[in-house]
Design a protein around this motif. Structure first.
Motif, PDB file in Angstrom:
ATOM      1  N   GLY A  72      -7.114   6.310  -1.215  1.00  0.00           N
ATOM      2  CA  GLY A  72      -6.211   7.197  -0.482  1.00  0.00           C
ATOM      3  C   GLY A  72      -4.909   6.518  -0.097  1.00  0.00           C
ATOM      4  N   LEU A  73      -4.562   6.551   1.175  1.00  0.00           N
ATOM      5  CA  LEU A  73      -3.315   5.936   1.644  1.00  0.00           C
ATOM      6  C   LEU A  73      -3.323   4.424   1.510  1.00  0.00           C
ATOM      7  CD1 LEU A  73      -2.674   8.027   4.886  1.00  0.00           C
ATOM      8  CD2 LEU A  73      -1.398   8.159   2.745  1.00  0.00           C
ATOM      9  N   ASP A  74      -4.497   3.832   1.398  1.00  0.00           N
ATOM     10  CA  ASP A  74      -4.600   2.373   1.247  1.00  0.00           C
ATOM     11  C   ASP A  74      -4.469   1.926  -0.201  1.00  0.00           C
ATOM     12  OD1 ASP A  74      -5.004   1.773   3.985  1.00  0.00           O
ATOM     13  OD2 ASP A  74      -7.076   2.466   3.814  1.00  0.00           O
ATOM     14  N   THR A  75      -4.214   2.847  -1.111  1.00  0.00           N
ATOM     15  CA  THR A  75      -4.072   2.497  -2.525  1.00  0.00           C
ATOM     16  C   THR A  75      -2.919   1.513  -2.716  1.00  0.00           C
ATOM     17  OG1 THR A  75      -4.892   4.670  -3.199  1.00  0.00           O
ATOM     18  CG2 THR A  75      -3.637   3.404  -4.829  1.00  0.00           C
ATOM     19  N   PRO A  76      -3.185   0.352  -3.313  1.00  0.00           N
ATOM     20  CA  PRO A  76      -2.090  -0.614  -3.524  1.00  0.00           C
ATOM     21  C   PRO A  76      -1.226  -0.209  -4.710  1.00  0.00           C
ATOM     22  CG  PRO A  76      -4.155  -1.492  -4.383  1.00  0.00           C
ATOM     23  CD  PRO A  76      -4.496  -0.171  -3.742  1.00  0.00           C
ATOM     24  N   LEU A  77       0.074  -0.362  -4.549  1.00  0.00           N
ATOM     25  CA  LEU A  77       1.029  -0.113  -5.628  1.00  0.00           C
ATOM     26  C   LEU A  77       1.527  -1.432  -6.164  1.00  0.00           C
ATOM     27  CD1 LEU A  77       3.176   2.804  -4.135  1.00  0.00           C
ATOM     28  CD2 LEU A  77       1.066   2.945  -5.482  1.00  0.00           C
ATOM     29  N   GLY A  78       1.835  -1.455  -7.442  1.00  0.00           N
ATOM     30  CA  GLY A  78       2.426  -2.641  -8.027  1.00  0.00           C
ATOM     31  C   GLY A  78       3.915  -2.710  -7.759  1.00  0.00           C
ATOM     32  N   GLU A  79       4.553  -3.738  -8.296  1.00  0.00           N
ATOM     33  CA  GLU A  79       5.993  -3.903  -8.084  1.00  0.00           C
ATOM     34  C   GLU A  79       6.738  -2.713  -8.680  1.00  0.00           C
ATOM     35  OE1 GLU A  79       9.511  -7.224  -8.900  1.00  0.00           O
ATOM     36  OE2 GLU A  79       7.421  -7.626  -9.433  1.00  0.00           O
ATOM     37  N   GLY A  80       7.667  -2.142  -7.898  1.00  0.00           N
ATOM     38  CA  GLY A  80       8.412  -0.979  -8.349  1.00  0.00           C
ATOM     39  C   GLY A  80       7.601   0.301  -8.346  1.00  0.00           C
ATOM     40  N   GLY A  81       6.451   0.302  -7.645  1.00  0.00           N
ATOM     41  CA  GLY A  81       5.602   1.499  -7.616  1.00  0.00           C
ATOM     42  C   GLY A  81       4.690   1.625  -8.809  1.00  0.00           C
ATOM     43  N   MET A  82       4.433   0.489  -9.496  1.00  0.00           N
ATOM     44  CA  MET A  82       3.560   0.523 -10.661  1.00  0.00           C
ATOM     45  C   MET A  82       2.181   1.069 -10.263  1.00  0.00           C
ATOM     46  SD  MET A  82       2.659  -2.643 -13.220  1.00  0.00           S
ATOM     47  CE  MET A  82       4.423  -2.944 -13.446  1.00  0.00           C
ATOM     48  N   SER A 126       6.424   4.120  12.882  1.00  0.00           N
ATOM     49  CA  SER A 126       5.480   4.565  13.905  1.00  0.00           C
ATOM     50  C   SER A 126       4.698   5.806  13.479  1.00  0.00           C
ATOM     51  CB  SER A 126       6.220   4.866  15.208  1.00  0.00           C
ATOM     52  OG  SER A 126       7.151   5.922  15.026  1.00  0.00           O
ATOM     53  N   ALA A 127       4.890   6.280  12.260  1.00  0.00           N
ATOM     54  CA  ALA A 127       4.244   7.513  11.809  1.00  0.00           C
ATOM     55  C   ALA A 127       2.732   7.351  11.744  1.00  0.00           C
ATOM     56  CB  ALA A 127       4.788   7.925  10.447  1.00  0.00           C
ATOM     57  N   SER A 128       2.020   8.332  12.263  1.00  0.00           N
ATOM     58  CA  SER A 128       0.558   8.333  12.180  1.00  0.00           C
ATOM     59  C   SER A 128       0.129   8.800  10.799  1.00  0.00           C
ATOM     60  CB  SER A 128      -0.024   9.257  13.248  1.00  0.00           C
ATOM     61  OG  SER A 128       0.357  10.604  12.985  1.00  0.00           O
ATOM     62  N   ASP A 129      -1.168   8.630  10.491  1.00  0.00           N
ATOM     63  CA  ASP A 129      -1.671   9.087   9.198  1.00  0.00           C
ATOM     64  C   ASP A 129      -1.511  10.600   9.059  1.00  0.00           C
ATOM     65  OD1 ASP A 129      -2.280   6.527   8.608  1.00  0.00           O
ATOM     66  OD2 ASP A 129      -4.457   6.780   8.526  1.00  0.00           O
ATOM     67  N   ALA A 130      -1.642  11.313  10.173  1.00  0.00           N
ATOM     68  CA  ALA A 130      -1.472  12.764  10.123  1.00  0.00           C
ATOM     69  C   ALA A 130      -0.056  13.131   9.672  1.00  0.00           C
ATOM     70  CB  ALA A 130      -1.767  13.374  11.493  1.00  0.00           C
ATOM     71  N   HIS A 131       0.940  12.398  10.195  1.00  0.00           N
ATOM     72  CA  HIS A 131       2.332  12.650   9.779  1.00  0.00           C
ATOM     73  C   HIS A 131       2.528  12.293   8.303  1.00  0.00           C
ATOM     74  CE1 HIS A 131       3.102  12.602  14.184  1.00  0.00           C
ATOM     75  NE2 HIS A 131       4.043  13.465  13.857  1.00  0.00           N
ATOM     76  N   LEU A 132       1.882  11.227   7.862  1.00  0.00           N
ATOM     77  CA  LEU A 132       2.019  10.818   6.458  1.00  0.00           C
ATOM     78  C   LEU A 132       1.428  11.889   5.539  1.00  0.00           C
ATOM     79  CD1 LEU A 132       1.098   7.008   6.621  1.00  0.00           C
ATOM     80  CD2 LEU A 132       3.324   8.090   6.879  1.00  0.00           C
ATOM     81  N   TRP A 133       0.259  12.404   5.891  1.00  0.00           N
ATOM     82  CA  TRP A 133      -0.355  13.454   5.063  1.00  0.00           C
ATOM     83  C   TRP A 133       0.492  14.724   5.082  1.00  0.00           C
ATOM     84  CZ3 TRP A 133      -3.483  12.364   1.439  1.00  0.00           C
ATOM     85  CH2 TRP A 133      -4.438  11.347   1.562  1.00  0.00           C
ATOM     86  N   HIS A 134       1.094  15.031   6.203  1.00  0.00           N
ATOM     87  CA  HIS A 134       1.954  16.217   6.280  1.00  0.00           C
ATOM     88  C   HIS A 134       3.159  16.060   5.355  1.00  0.00           C
ATOM     89  CE1 HIS A 134       5.024  18.933   8.006  1.00  0.00           C
ATOM     90  NE2 HIS A 134       3.972  19.726   8.261  1.00  0.00           N
ATOM     91  N   ALA A 135       3.754  14.855   5.337  1.00  0.00           N
ATOM     92  CA  ALA A 135       4.898  14.600   4.453  1.00  0.00           C
ATOM     93  C   ALA A 135       4.475  14.652   2.991  1.00  0.00           C
ATOM     94  CB  ALA A 135       5.518  13.244   4.782  1.00  0.00           C
ATOM     95  N   LEU A 136       3.300  14.104   2.678  1.00  0.00           N
ATOM     96  CA  LEU A 136       2.803  14.163   1.299  1.00  0.00           C
ATOM     97  C   LEU A 136       2.528  15.604   0.881  1.00  0.00           C
ATOM     98  CD1 LEU A 136       0.341  11.121   1.324  1.00  0.00           C
ATOM     99  CD2 LEU A 136       2.478  11.291   0.038  1.00  0.00           C
ATOM    100  N   SER A 191       0.839  -1.197   0.000  1.00  0.00           N
ATOM    101  CA  SER A 191       0.000   0.000   0.000  1.00  0.00           C
ATOM    102  C   SER A 191       0.875   1.248   0.000  1.00  0.00           C
ATOM    103  CB  SER A 191      -0.920   0.001   1.219  1.00  0.00           C
ATOM    104  OG  SER A 191      -0.164   0.190   2.408  1.00  0.00           O
ATOM    105  N   LEU A 192       0.275   2.351  -0.406  1.00  0.00           N
ATOM    106  CA  LEU A 192       0.989   3.618  -0.398  1.00  0.00           C
ATOM    107  C   LEU A 192       1.404   3.979   1.026  1.00  0.00           C
ATOM    108  CD1 LEU A 192      -0.071   6.537  -2.656  1.00  0.00           C
ATOM    109  CD2 LEU A 192       0.716   7.011  -0.365  1.00  0.00           C
ATOM    110  N   ARG A 193       0.525   3.692   1.994  1.00  0.00           N
ATOM    111  CA  ARG A 193       0.831   3.972   3.397  1.00  0.00           C
ATOM    112  C   ARG A 193       2.075   3.208   3.858  1.00  0.00           C
ATOM    113  NH1 ARG A 193      -3.623   2.846   5.290  1.00  0.00           N
ATOM    114  NH2 ARG A 193      -4.426   4.801   6.175  1.00  0.00           N
ATOM    115  N   ASP A 194       2.138   1.918   3.557  1.00  0.00           N
ATOM    116  CA  ASP A 194       3.267   1.108   4.034  1.00  0.00           C
ATOM    117  C   ASP A 194       4.560   1.463   3.312  1.00  0.00           C
ATOM    118  OD1 ASP A 194       1.792  -0.213   5.934  1.00  0.00           O
ATOM    119  OD2 ASP A 194       1.235  -1.861   4.611  1.00  0.00           O
ATOM    120  N   ASN A 195       4.472   1.932   2.066  1.00  0.00           N
ATOM    121  CA  ASN A 195       5.674   2.411   1.387  1.00  0.00           C
ATOM    122  C   ASN A 195       6.223   3.651   2.086  1.00  0.00           C
ATOM    123  OD1 ASN A 195       6.727   1.270  -1.388  1.00  0.00           O
ATOM    124  ND2 ASN A 195       4.530   0.821  -1.311  1.00  0.00           N
TER     125      ASN A 195
END
Length: 559
Positions: A451-461, A426-436, A415-419
């Motif tokens: 949103g953050l749960d969007t799955p990415l393919g291999e290599g970020g496809m 330990s980053a919260s979703d709020a920290h992830l959105w701030h970085a984005l 997922s985009l979140r786990d990448n």
């Protein structure tokens, strides 16, 4: 004299990480076998004694059926309990020891130069790590525990028979120990070559299959698809032949152990009959002796599997031991007062030919330095030294915690979140959105259905090149490190995207040190100081605000 145990750190860690549990597991395994022998022997004695006592009313009334019955129930329950406890303890100890070995191995792969070796053949090295560690699991569970259990069973069976007749007990115990050792040793010797060949064939088959799937288009274009399939088919045939050879050895070993057990049982039966005839023991005791002899052979049969896999275990020890024993380099030390190179010489990973010669350079906390010069001058090598991906040949590197940002974006099928959380688990979703938001990607991610749960393919496809770079930039912002290392960070981006990325890098790097390897003017403009390299040596330096700085900047490639 040194033994394999004292000279093999991997074997020491495997056996000494959980020594109490491993000893307890071996003891429980032996106790389970002993309880089984006692259960069958006592049951045979009880049935025979009951039958004889029932021939006359007087003996039937006097015969105590309660004590043996209670003993049989106790042994049955105890055997079940010890079997469960043995499985629990041995597997828990093994998995804990293997987990510690995995941690140690992965830490070794994070040392300088190790990452480069891993990247050259990632699938091969990953398969070796997983397959070899799995092979170590069998070393304790399928070899050491069965050996100790078989020895205990033979000794205790011999001791039990010795109470009936000393010679019978000694001969029976020696017969089992010597015969079992000879058969198991012969199987191990014959199977070792086949087991090693099977491990390597599995490695080649997996690597070839990955090449076939990943490079199918290239193989078709080169007209090599059929040849690659033929290579895989040949490996598969070789693997099948090895499996047949191992199965034949397994069958022969089973037959050999069967003959060994049958001869032992026949000998005990004849000896027991002679002792009964000579009125030295009773018929119930003879039944007990025969049944003890019958069950004493069971642990030896379990040695077959361990002997068949011993070659794979030894290969795993030989391949993993250098990684576990690899010393931690002493020339790369953490620092809190900036980055410092002291008379550093370095070479590419696996080479001793220096490409950086006697470089001394200091980057103060908060300072931004750009390394410029032609390709092959040593810019990326210095970044690899600062990132601790490479160890110097001589000199020393003192570096704080660093994060490397290159033109290659490493994204994974997740997922985009786990990448993003690779930089800060330990980053919260709020920290992830701030970085984005800081990376200029928040609006596009919000537009995605998941949103953050969007799955990415291999290599970020699933992301464009610019989006992938911005995602990597957001990950950089999440990484809490005082030193950022930028290696051709905007090389593959169009001018507008590159300018925006560099602007955000400049804003996000406030208070941090930057070491930039570049030949682009737009990237060098971030720097407070330009350091020119040629042939692995520093040939010039220029600070912002000086004419030399402007001249060096003007000599770089424009956008």
């Amino acid at each position: 004299m040194k033994t394999a145990f004292t000279t093999n750190p991997l074997l020491r860690q495997l056996l000494l990480d959980q020594p109490r549990k491993m000893l307890l597991g071996a003891a429980l395994s032996a106790l389970t076998v002993v309880a089984g022998m006692a259960l069958l022997g006592l049951s045979g004695w009880f049935i025979t004694a009951t039958s004889i006592a029932g021939l006359a009313t007087s003996t039937a009334l006097a015969f105590d059926v309660f004590a043996p019955s209670a003993g049989i129930r106790l042994l049955a329950i105890g055997r079940t309990g010890t079997r469960y406890a043995e499985r629990l303890v041995t597997h828990d100890a093994t998995f804990a020891a293997l987990a510690a070995i995995r941690v140690r191995l992965f830490r070794r792969w994070s040392l300088p130069a190790a990452g480069h070796r891993l990247l050259r053949q990632p699938s091969k090295m990953l398969f070796r790590l997983t397959a070899d560690i799995d092979a170590l699991e069998a070393l304790y569970l399928r070899l050491l525990v069965p050996v100790s259990t078989a020895v205990c069973a033979a000794l205790l069976a011999g001791l039990a028979l010795a109470f009936l007749d000393l010679a019978l007990g000694v001969v029976f115990g020696a017969w089992l120990l010597l015969g079992g050792a000879v058969i198991a040793g012969d199987v191990l010797r014959r199977a070792r070559r086949h087991a090693v060949h099977r491990s390597r064939a599995m490695e080649q088959l997996r690597s070839g299959a990955i090449d076939l799937v990943a490079g199918q288009t290239d193989l078709v274009m080169a007209g090599r698809l059929a040849a690659q399939c033929q290579v895989l088919a040949q490996i598969d045939r070789s693997l099948a032949a090895t499996d047949i050879a191992l199965q034949r050895l397994d069958a022969n070993a089973g037959a050999a152990f069967g003959v060994l057990g049958s001869m032992a049982l026949a000998g005990v039966l004849l000896a027991a009959a002679a002792l009964v005839e000579g009125q030295r023991i009773g018929v119930p005791a003879a039944a007990l002796a025969v049944l003890v002899a019958l069950t004493a052979m069971e642990p030896f049969v379990a040695l077959r599997r361990g002997a068949l896999e011993a070659g794979r275990m030894l290969l795993a020890l030989r391949r993993l031991n250098p990684r576990v024993a690899e010393p931690v380099p002493s020339r790369v030390a953490p620092a809190t007062d900036g980055l410092r190179f002291e008379q550093v010489s370095a070479a590419h990973a696996g080479s001793q030919v220096a490409i950086v010669h006697g470089v001394s350079l200091a980057v103060a906390p908060g300072e931004k330095v750009a390394l410029i010069g032609p390709s092959g001058a040593g810019k990326s090598t210095l970044l690899a030294l600062a990132a601790r991906e490479l160890a110097p040949l001589s000199g020393s590197v003192s570096a704080p915690r660093a994060c490397l940002f290159t033109q290659r974006t490493e994204l994974f099928q997740d997922s985009l979140r786990d990448n993003l959380r690779l930089a800060d688990p330990s980053a919260s979703d709020a920290h992830l959105w701030h970085a984005l938001q800081a990376a200029g990607l928040a609006q596009e991610v919000r537009a995605l259905t998941l949103g953050l749960d969007t799955p990415l393919g291999e290599g970020g496809m699933g992301l464009s090149g610019g989006q992938s770079r911005r995602l990597a930039l957001a990950r950089l912002f999440l990484h809490d490190s005082p030193l950022w290392l930028l290696d051709e960070a905007t090389e593959a981006l169009n001018a507008d995207t590159a300018i925006d990325v560099l602007r955000r890098l400049a804003e996000g790097s406030r208070g941090r040190s930057l070491l930039i390897a570049t030949h682009l003017r737009r990237e060098a403009q971030l720097a407070d100081r330009l350091v020119t390299l040629r042939h692995g040596r520093i040939v010039a330096e220029a600070r912002r605000g000086t004419p030399a700085f402007e001249v060096a900047l003007a000599g770089l490639r424009a956008d």
